[in-house]
Write an enzyme that holds these catalytic residues in place. Structure first.
Site, PDB file in Angstrom:
ATOM      1  N   GLU A   1      -9.009   1.965   1.161  1.00 37.93           N
ATOM      2  CA  GLU A   1      -8.024   1.148   0.731  1.00 37.93           C
ATOM      3  C   GLU A   1      -9.001   0.552  -0.336  1.00 37.93           C
ATOM      4  OE1 GLU A   1      -6.258  -2.895   1.786  1.00 37.93           O
ATOM      5  OE2 GLU A   1      -5.489  -1.429   2.813  1.00 37.93           O
TER       6      GLU A   1
ATOM      7  N   HIS B   1     -12.106  -2.828   1.333  1.00 38.79           N
ATOM      8  CA  HIS B   1     -11.951  -4.548   0.747  1.00 38.79           C
ATOM      9  C   HIS B   1     -12.204  -5.193  -1.030  1.00 38.79           C
ATOM     10  CE1 HIS B   1     -11.165  -8.542   2.384  1.00 38.79           C
ATOM     11  NE2 HIS B   1      -9.576  -8.400   3.049  1.00 38.79           N
TER      12      HIS B   1
ATOM     13  N   HIS C   1       1.652  -4.423   0.905  1.00 43.19           N
ATOM     14  CA  HIS C   1       0.245  -5.239   1.791  1.00 43.19           C
ATOM     15  C   HIS C   1       1.050  -6.262   2.652  1.00 43.19           C
ATOM     16  CE1 HIS C   1      -2.715  -8.435   1.049  1.00 43.19           C
ATOM     17  NE2 HIS C   1      -2.843  -7.455   1.813  1.00 43.19           N
TER      18      HIS C   1
ATOM     19  N   ASP D   1     -10.712   0.424   5.015  1.00 44.09           N
ATOM     20  CA  ASP D   1     -10.243  -0.988   4.004  1.00 44.09           C
ATOM     21  C   ASP D   1     -11.577  -0.852   3.564  1.00 44.09           C
ATOM     22  OD1 ASP D   1      -9.614  -2.783   1.965  1.00 44.09           O
ATOM     23  OD2 ASP D   1      -8.477  -3.765   3.699  1.00 44.09           O
TER      24      ASP D   1
ATOM     25  N   GLU E   1      -2.849  -4.756  -3.508  1.00 42.35           N
ATOM     26  CA  GLU E   1      -2.532  -5.882  -3.097  1.00 42.35           C
ATOM     27  C   GLU E   1      -3.132  -6.720  -4.131  1.00 42.35           C
ATOM     28  OE1 GLU E   1      -5.921  -7.345  -0.117  1.00 42.35           O
ATOM     29  OE2 GLU E   1      -5.328  -5.394   0.144  1.00 42.35           O
TER      30      GLU E   1
END
Length: 379
Positions: free
Chosen positions: A206, A182, A282, A180, A232
């Site tokens: 991700e 993020h 998610h 991730d 997400e």
């Protein structure tokens, strides 16, 4: 049948539960958690109560359309999280009235179980290896981890050497790994990191960039064969429409507590299926959010894997199963979560524990980070 009460509860560590009760005593639970903004979502329920007290709770689609379209201003994380929790609770209530799981009411089961992955953390490779081994002992075969801490706009690939070592440490424990970014990595660095990670055979990377940067995502998709996951921070089928049309992602990650609940995420998944894109919902949240995800997996062919928050670092003092009286339905076995067979969402909530927890209301906020020069850094 008419809706008699719509209640909300701020439940630790950072969740917002929704309880809908009909005038004749039928009850359904949902989760409207929006991490760091629970108070704003709770405020949005004032309008939903004005709209739907006295309304037939079985008219889920009608309620969804009115809640989304009837207030003039549409979409966004706060309004959609409130609608998500209400939608989940209505499916739970209807399922408990009819005796059917939500997946059965949405067309029937397409699978018996779904592969799951759990979070691991750690700053050094040996810590990652230990965390991956612990997840393996819990029955997981896949994990996800953050790629980096805060990063500035520019740097050299030497900054990424430790990322590679940590991934290799988890893989050394026999784990498949998703990584991730993020949204912490800006495009000049993200392109380099994606290229460097490609030989590792990751499940996915991700949020290599924030979801609003379509052009940058296209550049990254063009230079790596690693599957790209995103979604997400998208809140409706209209948000996902542009993403799917851009052909820059391989896996979408709608959050069933942010993206319109079970009803809307089923529609989003159908859009993704038409684009040959997988769905990996998610869910670093609570038991009702996870149960809703499992209902989606039960009736949706392109759901590929499911995130679970058990033991995640956010869950301080309370964990995934703290408010569930039938925790066995959310147990991981051989790397899979079974599709619940009970009515509604399939999990039973300890109402007394929820009401007690709500008396000491959480005020969870995400941390704020800064770069070495004092400028704001994406968390």
């Amino acid at each position: 049948m008419k809706i008699g009460r719509i209640e909300t509860f701020l439940v630790p560590p950072r969740w917002l539960f929704v309880r809908v009760e009909s005038e004749d005593g039928a009850v359904g639970w949902g989760e409207a958690s929006l991490e760091g903004h629970a108070e704003a979502v709770e405020g949005a329920f004032e309008a939903l109560r004005d709209r739907f007290l006295g309304y037939d709770p079985r008219r889920i689609e009608d309620i969804w359309q009115i809640a989304y379209r009837g207030g003039f201003y549409r979409g966004g994380p706060v309004l959609m999280s409130a609608l998500s929790g209400l939608d989940q609770a209505l499916w739970d209530l209807k399922g408990r009235v009819t005796g059917l799981p939500a997946w059965d009411m949405l067309g029937g089961r397409v699978r018996d179980k779904i592969r799951a992955y759990a979070w691991i953390g750690g700053d050094r490779p040996h810590e990652i290896a230990e965390a991956a081994a612990a997840r393996k002992a819990q029955g997981f075969s896949a994990v996800k981890m953050n790629a980096t801490a805060e990063l500035d706009w520019l740097g050299t690939p030497r900054l990424f050497d430790d990322v590679v070592r940590r991934v290799e440490a988890a893989q050394g424990q026999g784990m498949d790994v998703g990584l991730d970014f993020h949204g912490r990595v800006h495009k000049p660095m993200a392109k380099q990191l994606a290229k460097m990670l490609e030989p590792l055979g990751l499940l996915f990377i991700e949020e290599p960039l924030l979801s609003e940067n379509w052009e940058g995502l296209a550049q990254i998709a063009a230079i790596t064969s690693t599957p790209i996951a995103l979604g997400e921070r998208l809140y409706s089928r209209w948000d996902f429409k542009s993403l799917l049309a851009s052909a820059t992602v391989d896996i979408i990650q709608p959050d069933l507590s942010h993206a319109g609940g079970l009803s809307e995420c089923r529609r989003i998944a159908a859009m993704a299926e038409a684009a040959d894109v997988a769905v990996a919902p998610h869910c670093p949240l609570g038991p009702l959010a996870l149960a809703s995800c499992l209902q989606l997996a039960g009736c949706t062919p392109n759901v590929a894997i499911q995130e679970i928050s058990l033991g995640i670092h956010y869950n301080v003092g309370h964990d995934l199963l703290s408010f569930v009286t039938n925790p066995e339905v959310l147990a991981t076995v051989d790397g899979f979560l079974a599709i619940p067979e009970g009515p509604g969402l399939g999990v039973d909530i300890d109402e007394a524990a929820v009401r007690a927890a709500d008396r000491d209301r959480h005020r969870w906020r995400n941390p704020v980070w800064h770069n070495a020069d004092g400028s704001f850094a994406e968390w």
